[in-house]
Design a protein around this motif. Structure first.
Motif, PDB file in Angstrom:
ATOM      1  N   LEU A 187     -73.039  55.846 -72.257  1.00 26.42           N
ATOM      2  CA  LEU A 187     -71.741  55.481 -71.692  1.00 26.42           C
ATOM      3  C   LEU A 187     -71.771  55.563 -70.173  1.00 26.42           C
ATOM      4  CD1 LEU A 187     -68.785  54.729 -72.187  1.00 26.42           C
ATOM      5  CD2 LEU A 187     -68.274  57.172 -72.335  1.00 26.42           C
ATOM      6  N   ALA A 188     -72.333  56.626 -69.643  1.00 31.58           N
ATOM      7  CA  ALA A 188     -72.429  56.771 -68.192  1.00 31.58           C
ATOM      8  C   ALA A 188     -73.224  55.630 -67.570  1.00 31.58           C
ATOM      9  CB  ALA A 188     -73.074  58.113 -67.847  1.00 31.58           C
ATOM     10  N   GLN A 189     -74.224  55.137 -68.293  1.00 36.59           N
ATOM     11  CA  GLN A 189     -75.059  54.052 -67.783  1.00 36.59           C
ATOM     12  C   GLN A 189     -74.308  52.724 -67.686  1.00 36.59           C
ATOM     13  OE1 GLN A 189     -78.038  54.317 -66.440  1.00 36.59           O
ATOM     14  NE2 GLN A 189     -78.206  56.513 -66.890  1.00 36.59           N
ATOM     15  N   ARG A 190     -73.128  52.654 -68.301  1.00 37.23           N
ATOM     16  CA  ARG A 190     -72.334  51.415 -68.214  1.00 37.23           C
ATOM     17  C   ARG A 190     -71.519  51.341 -66.929  1.00 37.23           C
ATOM     18  NH1 ARG A 190     -72.536  48.948 -73.351  1.00 37.23           N
ATOM     19  NH2 ARG A 190     -71.791  47.099 -72.275  1.00 37.23           N
ATOM     20  N   LEU A 191     -71.612  52.373 -66.101  1.00 36.60           N
ATOM     21  CA  LEU A 191     -70.930  52.350 -64.808  1.00 36.60           C
ATOM     22  C   LEU A 191     -71.687  51.504 -63.792  1.00 36.60           C
ATOM     23  CD1 LEU A 191     -69.820  56.055 -64.189  1.00 36.60           C
ATOM     24  CD2 LEU A 191     -68.304  54.097 -64.495  1.00 36.60           C
ATOM     25  N   GLU A 192     -70.952  50.737 -63.028  1.00 40.93           N
ATOM     26  CA  GLU A 192     -71.519  50.046 -61.877  1.00 40.93           C
ATOM     27  C   GLU A 192     -71.856  51.088 -60.790  1.00 40.93           C
ATOM     28  OE1 GLU A 192     -72.224  46.964 -61.634  1.00 40.93           O
ATOM     29  OE2 GLU A 192     -70.850  45.729 -62.815  1.00 40.93           O
ATOM     30  N   PRO A 193     -72.710  50.748 -59.822  1.00 39.77           N
ATOM     31  CA  PRO A 193     -72.962  51.659 -58.709  1.00 39.77           C
ATOM     32  C   PRO A 193     -71.655  52.075 -58.041  1.00 39.77           C
ATOM     33  CG  PRO A 193     -74.535  49.856 -58.673  1.00 39.77           C
ATOM     34  CD  PRO A 193     -73.539  49.522 -59.744  1.00 39.77           C
ATOM     35  N   GLU A 194     -71.524  53.348 -57.745  1.00 40.60           N
ATOM     36  CA  GLU A 194     -70.312  53.956 -57.180  1.00 40.60           C
ATOM     37  C   GLU A 194     -69.152  53.967 -58.181  1.00 40.60           C
ATOM     38  OE1 GLU A 194     -70.757  55.459 -54.330  1.00 40.60           O
ATOM     39  OE2 GLU A 194     -72.765  54.574 -54.238  1.00 40.60           O
ATOM     40  N   GLY A 195     -69.450  53.665 -59.423  1.00 43.29           N
ATOM     41  CA  GLY A 195     -68.423  53.680 -60.462  1.00 43.29           C
ATOM     42  C   GLY A 195     -67.988  55.099 -60.796  1.00 43.29           C
ATOM     43  N   VAL A 196     -66.787  55.205 -61.376  1.00 49.53           N
ATOM     44  CA  VAL A 196     -66.194  56.499 -61.704  1.00 49.53           C
ATOM     45  C   VAL A 196     -65.841  56.540 -63.189  1.00 49.53           C
ATOM     46  CG1 VAL A 196     -64.266  58.081 -61.266  1.00 49.53           C
ATOM     47  CG2 VAL A 196     -65.233  56.738 -59.380  1.00 49.53           C
ATOM     48  N   LEU A 197     -66.169  57.661 -63.823  1.00 49.40           N
ATOM     49  CA  LEU A 197     -65.820  57.902 -65.226  1.00 49.40           C
ATOM     50  C   LEU A 197     -65.001  59.184 -65.297  1.00 49.40           C
ATOM     51  CD1 LEU A 197     -68.151  57.673 -68.325  1.00 49.40           C
ATOM     52  CD2 LEU A 197     -66.740  59.706 -67.964  1.00 49.40           C
ATOM     53  N   ILE A 198     -63.897  59.125 -66.035  1.00 41.92           N
ATOM     54  CA  ILE A 198     -63.055  60.295 -66.270  1.00 41.92           C
ATOM     55  C   ILE A 198     -62.999  60.545 -67.771  1.00 41.92           C
ATOM     56  CG2 ILE A 198     -60.727  61.274 -66.086  1.00 41.92           C
ATOM     57  CD1 ILE A 198     -61.816  60.952 -63.379  1.00 41.92           C
ATOM     58  N   ALA A 199     -63.266  61.784 -68.194  1.00 44.20           N
ATOM     59  CA  ALA A 199     -63.251  62.089 -69.624  1.00 44.20           C
ATOM     60  C   ALA A 199     -62.951  63.569 -69.849  1.00 44.20           C
ATOM     61  CB  ALA A 199     -64.587  61.735 -70.270  1.00 44.20           C
ATOM     62  N   PRO A 200     -62.220  63.896 -70.929  1.00 42.82           N
ATOM     63  CA  PRO A 200     -62.069  65.291 -71.335  1.00 42.82           C
ATOM     64  C   PRO A 200     -63.310  65.734 -72.107  1.00 42.82           C
ATOM     65  CG  PRO A 200     -60.707  63.879 -72.717  1.00 42.82           C
ATOM     66  CD  PRO A 200     -61.423  62.987 -71.751  1.00 42.82           C
ATOM     67  N   VAL A 201     -63.950  66.783 -71.645  1.00 41.83           N
ATOM     68  CA  VAL A 201     -65.217  67.216 -72.229  1.00 41.83           C
ATOM     69  C   VAL A 201     -65.087  68.663 -72.705  1.00 41.83           C
ATOM     70  CG1 VAL A 201     -67.675  67.601 -71.814  1.00 41.83           C
ATOM     71  CG2 VAL A 201     -66.510  65.672 -70.716  1.00 41.83           C
ATOM     72  N   GLY A 202     -65.497  68.879 -73.952  1.00 47.14           N
ATOM     73  CA  GLY A 202     -65.432  70.228 -74.498  1.00 47.14           C
ATOM     74  C   GLY A 202     -65.304  70.194 -76.013  1.00 47.14           C
ATOM     75  N   PRO A 203     -65.061  71.335 -76.631  1.00 43.35           N
ATOM     76  CA  PRO A 203     -64.968  71.392 -78.089  1.00 43.35           C
ATOM     77  C   PRO A 203     -63.782  70.595 -78.611  1.00 43.35           C
ATOM     78  CG  PRO A 203     -64.204  73.439 -77.105  1.00 43.35           C
ATOM     79  CD  PRO A 203     -64.811  72.643 -75.998  1.00 43.35           C
ATOM     80  N   HIS A 204     -63.963  70.021 -79.796  1.00 43.69           N
ATOM     81  CA  HIS A 204     -62.885  69.232 -80.388  1.00 43.69           C
ATOM     82  C   HIS A 204     -61.663  70.077 -80.694  1.00 43.69           C
ATOM     83  CE1 HIS A 204     -65.614  65.668 -81.795  1.00 43.69           C
ATOM     84  NE2 HIS A 204     -65.393  65.678 -80.495  1.00 43.69           N
ATOM     85  N   GLN A 205     -61.889  71.307 -81.091  1.00 41.33           N
ATOM     86  CA  GLN A 205     -60.782  72.209 -81.374  1.00 41.33           C
ATOM     87  C   GLN A 205     -60.653  73.203 -80.231  1.00 41.33           C
ATOM     88  OE1 GLN A 205     -58.920  71.448 -83.986  1.00 41.33           O
ATOM     89  NE2 GLN A 205     -60.391  69.861 -84.566  1.00 41.33           N
ATOM     90  N   GLY A 206     -59.617  73.084 -79.443  1.00 39.94           N
ATOM     91  CA  GLY A 206     -59.442  73.990 -78.322  1.00 39.94           C
ATOM     92  C   GLY A 206     -59.207  73.247 -77.020  1.00 39.94           C
ATOM     93  N   THR A 207     -59.561  73.893 -75.930  1.00 47.27           N
ATOM     94  CA  THR A 207     -59.318  73.343 -74.593  1.00 47.27           C
ATOM     95  C   THR A 207     -60.554  72.633 -74.071  1.00 47.27           C
ATOM     96  OG1 THR A 207     -57.754  75.124 -74.133  1.00 47.27           O
ATOM     97  CG2 THR A 207     -58.621  73.922 -72.240  1.00 47.27           C
ATOM     98  N   GLN A 208     -60.338  71.499 -73.437  1.00 49.73           N
ATOM     99  CA  GLN A 208     -61.427  70.773 -72.787  1.00 49.73           C
ATOM    100  C   GLN A 208     -61.217  70.778 -71.271  1.00 49.73           C
ATOM    101  OE1 GLN A 208     -59.397  68.349 -74.912  1.00 49.73           O
ATOM    102  NE2 GLN A 208     -60.231  69.382 -76.726  1.00 49.73           N
ATOM    103  N   THR A 209     -62.230  70.345 -70.559  1.00 57.06           N
ATOM    104  CA  THR A 209     -62.152  70.196 -69.108  1.00 57.06           C
ATOM    105  C   THR A 209     -62.210  68.723 -68.763  1.00 57.06           C
ATOM    106  OG1 THR A 209     -63.241  72.321 -68.727  1.00 57.06           O
ATOM    107  CG2 THR A 209     -63.239  70.752 -66.903  1.00 57.06           C
ATOM    108  N   LEU A 210     -61.290  68.289 -67.937  1.00 55.46           N
ATOM    109  CA  LEU A 210     -61.326  66.907 -67.474  1.00 55.46           C
ATOM    110  C   LEU A 210     -62.432  66.782 -66.441  1.00 55.46           C
ATOM    111  CD1 LEU A 210     -59.646  64.417 -68.180  1.00 55.46           C
ATOM    112  CD2 LEU A 210     -58.299  64.846 -66.119  1.00 55.46           C
ATOM    113  N   VAL A 211     -63.389  65.888 -66.705  1.00 58.51           N
ATOM    114  CA  VAL A 211     -64.575  65.727 -65.865  1.00 58.51           C
ATOM    115  C   VAL A 211     -64.532  64.378 -65.162  1.00 58.51           C
ATOM    116  CG1 VAL A 211     -67.088  65.469 -65.904  1.00 58.51           C
ATOM    117  CG2 VAL A 211     -65.995  67.255 -67.277  1.00 58.51           C
ATOM    118  N   ARG A 212     -64.891  64.399 -63.878  1.00 59.81           N
ATOM    119  CA  ARG A 212     -65.008  63.163 -63.094  1.00 59.81           C
ATOM    120  C   ARG A 212     -66.476  62.961 -62.741  1.00 59.81           C
ATOM    121  NH1 ARG A 212     -64.424  61.183 -57.553  1.00 59.81           N
ATOM    122  NH2 ARG A 212     -63.094  59.316 -57.542  1.00 59.81           N
ATOM    123  N   LEU A 213     -67.025  61.841 -63.199  1.00 60.73           N
ATOM    124  CA  LEU A 213     -68.429  61.514 -62.985  1.00 60.73           C
ATOM    125  C   LEU A 213     -68.506  60.294 -62.076  1.00 60.73           C
ATOM    126  CD1 LEU A 213     -70.921  62.908 -64.363  1.00 60.73           C
ATOM    127  CD2 LEU A 213     -71.036  60.903 -65.862  1.00 60.73           C
TER     128      LEU A 213
END
Length: 216
Positions: A162-188
């Motif tokens: 999925l990350a490889q589908r970004l253009e150069p200087e592209g930005v990805l935002i996703a909630p990352v973490g366990p399905h049950q509980g709290t995740q962290t919003l990540v900016r790649l």
């Protein structure tokens, strides 16, 4: 009769976003233009302008407005951008994105949600949004690459494919973490040397699951 009245819910909706730190004027305009009450169940329309998540079909949710605005602001969208959204849900996030970029491809694994979101977006004339029934973990090669990617369901980790589908200087935002509980919003951010990751805020999203749902 009293000369003053309580501000309308939409006014409080905008005020709350500003109070919580949303400052991008284009994002605030998009949040004002898109009627959130059209994306929730009829029984929930009285609560549509509150800053809370609400349940929708297929056991999914429409995210709270602040989270939608915050994730959108973090994308730093420009008019020429092409955006991929994984997890269409009600279509609300895609509608907001449609006001800020050139094109949105949004992918949903539940046919019921994809069909209803498509109908809502057509009614609101979000003509630059394509709703696809598909697997967010297996983006068709023919879909190309994207300037921005937003994931609106929790991933235990961001797939490299999925990350490889970004253009150069592209930005990805996703909630990352366990399905049950709290995740962290990540900016790649994709850079010349790879990817730069920044952890933003804690969030709670429904799980991102592979495949197309067999039912619903």
């Amino acid at each position: 009769m009293p000369t003053s009245q309580k501000p309308p819910e939409k006014m409080m909706f905008q005020l709350n976003l500003r109070r919580r730190g949303i400052s991008d004027q284009a994002v605030l305009r998009a949040m004002e233009e898109i009627p959130r009450d059209q994306f929730v169940a009829a029984a929930d329309r009285a609560d549509a302008w509150r800053d809370s998540a609400l349940g929708i079909a297929c056991g999914q949710t429409i995210s709270q407005p602040f989270v939608v605005a915050y994730m959108t602001e973090q994308l730093q969208l420009r008019r020429h951008h092409r955006v991929l959204e994984i997890g269409t849900g009600s279509g609300y996030q895609a509608a907001i994105l449609s006001r800020l970029c050139r094109q949105v491809l949004t992918i949903e694994r539940y046919r019921t949600l994809a069909d209803s979101a498509r109908a809502r977006l057509e009614k609101l004339r979000c003509d630059n949004v394509e709703v696809m029934l598909g697997d967010g973990f297996d983006i068709p090669a023919g879909a190309g690459d994207f300037d921005r990617i937003i994931v609106t369901a929790a991933m235990e980790q961001i797939p490299d494919a999925l990350a490889q589908r970004l253009e150069p200087e592209g930005v990805l935002i996703a909630p990352v973490g366990p399905h049950q509980g709290t995740q962290t919003l990540v900016r790649l951010v994709r850079t010349g040397g790879g990817f730069e990751r920044k952890d933003l805020v804690d969030v709670r999203f429904v799980p991102a699951l592979p495949g197309i749902a067999r039912e619903l």
